[in-house]
Every structure is written in C-alpha cells, then in structure tokens.
Write a protein that holds these residues in place. Structure first.
Motif, short mmCIF file in Angstrom:
data_model
loop_
_atom_site.label_atom_id
_atom_site.label_comp_id
_atom_site.label_asym_id
_atom_site.label_seq_id
_atom_site.Cartn_x
_atom_site.Cartn_y
_atom_site.Cartn_z
N THR A 1 18.08 19.89 2.93
CA THR A 1 17.50 18.86 2.07
C THR A 1 17.90 17.50 2.64
O THR A 1 17.15 16.52 2.65
CB THR A 1 18.02 18.98 0.52
N ILE A 2 19.26 17.36 2.95
CA ILE A 2 20.03 16.08 3.50
C ILE A 2 19.22 15.78 4.79
O ILE A 2 18.94 14.62 4.92
CB ILE A 2 21.49 16.21 3.61
N LEU B 1 7.51 14.90 5.40
CA LEU B 1 9.13 15.06 4.98
C LEU B 1 9.53 14.75 3.77
O LEU B 1 10.38 15.27 3.45
CB LEU B 1 9.94 14.21 6.28
N LEU B 2 9.05 13.56 3.13
CA LEU B 2 9.22 13.43 1.75
C LEU B 2 8.86 14.30 0.92
O LEU B 2 9.65 14.73 0.31
CB LEU B 2 8.58 11.95 1.44
N LEU B 3 7.71 14.95 1.26
CA LEU B 3 7.22 16.10 0.30
C LEU B 3 8.44 17.27 0.57
O LEU B 3 8.75 17.74 -0.57
CB LEU B 3 5.97 16.33 0.93
N THR C 1 10.79 18.65 -2.45
CA THR C 1 10.55 20.01 -2.68
C THR C 1 11.81 20.86 -2.75
O THR C 1 12.18 21.55 -3.60
CB THR C 1 9.57 20.84 -2.01
N ALA C 2 12.52 20.62 -1.70
CA ALA C 2 13.96 21.27 -1.48
C ALA C 2 14.95 20.68 -2.46
O ALA C 2 15.55 21.65 -3.18
CB ALA C 2 14.32 20.87 0.06
N TRP D 1 8.64 29.62 -8.25
CA TRP D 1 7.18 29.77 -8.91
C TRP D 1 6.90 28.20 -9.42
O TRP D 1 5.91 27.62 -8.97
CB TRP D 1 6.79 30.76 -9.97
N ILE D 2 8.13 27.66 -10.08
CA ILE D 2 7.82 26.16 -10.54
C ILE D 2 7.99 25.31 -9.17
O ILE D 2 6.99 24.30 -9.23
CB ILE D 2 8.98 25.89 -11.46
N VAL D 3 8.87 25.56 -8.33
CA VAL D 3 8.69 24.75 -7.30
C VAL D 3 7.52 24.79 -6.50
O VAL D 3 7.03 23.78 -5.99
CB VAL D 3 9.93 24.93 -6.31
N ALA D 4 6.80 25.97 -6.18
CA ALA D 4 5.77 26.25 -5.51
C ALA D 4 4.60 25.54 -6.06
O ALA D 4 3.72 24.73 -5.50
CB ALA D 4 5.49 27.51 -5.33
N GLY D 5 4.48 25.52 -7.70
CA GLY D 5 3.43 24.67 -8.41
C GLY D 5 3.63 23.23 -7.94
O GLY D 5 2.59 22.51 -7.84
N VAL D 6 4.67 22.85 -8.36
CA VAL D 6 4.81 21.25 -8.00
C VAL D 6 4.58 20.76 -6.44
O VAL D 6 3.95 20.01 -6.58
CB VAL D 6 6.34 20.60 -8.49
#
Length: 174
Positions: free
Chosen positions: A66-67, A110-112, A116-117, A135-140
């Motif tokens: 993520t960093i 890259l921001l996306l 997400t990460a 599933w929540i993360v995939a939805g967002v």
C-alpha cells in the motif's frame, strides 16, 4: 475546424487549446494530489505505532504494498508538474498536455489501487474476519472503477457516436 481537431464552437488555436487543456488538467490534479497526499501521510505514520508490530506478516506485507502504491500514485500525479517545468519554452505544449494527461490517468489508477489496498488493510485489521471483507473491498473498488473510468468512457463513446452521426470530426479528446 482546424488541423483535424473537433469543431466544438471554440475559436482557438492549437496553442490556445493546449493552454486551456493544461489549465483544466492542473485543476484536476490539484484535487487528486490533495487526497493522495493526505492518505499517504496517514499511511506513513502506521509503521511508527506500537500496534503495527502486532499485525500479521500478511498485513505487514499488504501495508508495504500500500505504501509503495501510494508513493507511485503521488509520483505519477506530481509528474505532470515536473514534466511541464522541463519542457516549458520548448513550444511543445500540445504534446506535453497529452503526456501529462497520461501520467494523470496512471496516477488515478495507482490512487485507486492505493485506496483499495488501504481499505483492505484497515478492514482486515478492524474485523479480523476475511469471510466478508474481500467482498466489501471488491464492491468499493468496483464503484471506483465505475465512477472514475467506466462512466466517463461510456459518455465519451456516446459523444463520439453523436459527433460521427452529425459528421463532426472527433479528432482530439478534451
């Protein structure tokens, strides 16, 4: 219509069009840069918190990814400014606008991925439950893709069909 560019009712030279597009792009970058820099700043502090060392090895790896994604997003979103500074006075602003636009699109992608990460890391840490968090993360992430990329591409394609139907050249994207 000049030089194969779309006749959009503006009476501007290619240089004036490049200046306008450059100004528009800078406004867009300002919005994105602020968000990614704030997110990155918060992420940088995580490693200095005592709770960091209680994270699992997988979560520490996710944090490092993520960093790196955040650093790359900042780099891509700041790159158009550096790019402009290096090419200023070389009379290549139309080409510079194209490359700056590409770098901005890369930065948004890259921001996306960074967001997400980050969401994945926070929700995994907060819930300690991997049964529904992905599933929540995939939805967002899906909503980000829809809002940031799919809807604009659909609108662009519709506008292209309308322009072709009326016989207007859609040469350069604004």
């Amino acid at each position: 219509m000049r030089g194969g560019e779309r006749d959009d009712g503006r009476d501007e030279s290619p240089e004036e069009r490049a200046d306008r597009k450059w100004g528009d792009l800078l406004q867009e970058i300002r919005v994105a840069q602020t968000g990614v820099q704030i997110l990155f700043g918060f992420l940088l502090t995580v490693v200095f918190q005592p709770a960091y060392w209680r994270l699992s090895a997988a979560d520490r790896t996710l944090y490092m990814v993520t960093i790196v994604l955040g650093a790359m997003a900042i780099g891509a979103l700041v790159a158009p400014v550096a790019f402009h500074r290096v090419v200023t006075g070389r009379f290549i602003k139309p080409e510079a606008v194209v490359w700056a636009s590409r770098l901005t699109l890369l930065g948004l992608t890259l921001l996306l991925l960074t967001m997400t990460a980050s969401l994945l890391l926070v929700l995994r840490t907060a819930t300690h439950d991997d049964s529904y968090v992905p599933w929540i993360v995939a939805g967002v992430a899906g909503l980000y893709v829809l809002w940031w990329f799919v809807l604009p591409v659909v609108l662009r394609m519709r506008a292209g069909r309308t322009d072709r139907a009326s016989g207007t050249d859609t040469g350069g994207a604004d």
